[in-house]
Design an enzyme around this catalytic site. Sequence first.
Site, PDB file in Angstrom:
ATOM      1  N   SER A  45       0.826  -1.207   0.000  1.00 28.07           N
ATOM      2  CA  SER A  45       0.000   0.000   0.000  1.00 28.07           C
ATOM      3  C   SER A  45       0.861   1.258   0.000  1.00 28.07           C
ATOM      4  CB  SER A  45      -0.930   0.017   1.218  1.00 28.07           C
ATOM      5  OG  SER A  45      -0.203  -0.206   2.410  1.00 28.07           O
ATOM      6  N   GLU A  57      -9.519  -9.153   4.461  1.00 29.87           N
ATOM      7  CA  GLU A  57      -9.822  -7.773   4.089  1.00 29.87           C
ATOM      8  C   GLU A  57     -11.172  -7.657   3.391  1.00 29.87           C
ATOM      9  OE1 GLU A  57      -7.962  -3.914   1.683  1.00 29.87           O
ATOM     10  OE2 GLU A  57      -6.745  -5.722   1.987  1.00 29.87           O
TER      11      GLU A  57
END
Length: 279
Positions: A60, A197
């Site tokens: 990320s 997630e």
Amino acid sequence: MSVHTSGDSTGARAGRPVSIHDLAAAKARGERFVMVTAYDAGSAALLDELGVPVLLVGDSLGMVVLGYDSTIPVTLDEMLHHTRAVARGAEHTLVVGDLPFGTYQDGPSQAMGAAVRMLKEGGAAAVKLEGGGPMIEVTARLVGAGIPVMGHLGLTPQSVHQFGGFKVQGRDAAAAERIVDDAVALEQAGAFAVVLEAIPAEIGRRVTAAVTIPTIGIGAGPHTDGQVLVWHDLLGLTAGRLPRFVKAYADLRSEIGVAIKSFQSEVADGEYPGPEHTY
């Protein structure tokens, strides 16, 4: 669970780093813990001091730090650069490095090369990779070579184009069953933990009950063994609309704005630097 304030399970009293076995022990005791995604030595040192047991150097960073529109462009060299920084700042914390897109999807041999570099050059104690299915064999091969592996199921950002965007996964029965089955298969392959997630809370509960390894949720409901957030998100540094699962525990973006405006104003007025700031 804290590397500085809890009992022997984290190694704090012995002065040793947190290990994957400490996380397993925490789950066995029913203790929930946090993982924070960080990208530099300064934040890693502070999080280590505050007793955060696990730091994830996530791909990320492509979106949060490097300005990409997804995690896809992130290279292994970029991941190694940031993982080294975090490892230098983390004295007790377990450091997990993401394997970026294109470094393990071709199978165990490709994954082995990337994972070895992550440990040898990046200083990570473990790697994370996304997906089930073919990634089960990859996980088994890495674990067999002595490389701890954290899995990642549900919304796997490296597959964003296949998913058609950042969408909640596991909403239908077949998809939900696949997530549970993949989690069990990852455990059997030797994964020491699995990130879940953007899945319904009930699926997070089912997976957590189905495996003996810790589950770490991010948008997976309250039933997982741990929770993870990105450093910038939880501190309120991220601009724009945030995912539903993000909770900002501070508003540092506003605080920084006040500080910068004060700096600009004092310089413009000649107030800074004053005598106390001058040699």
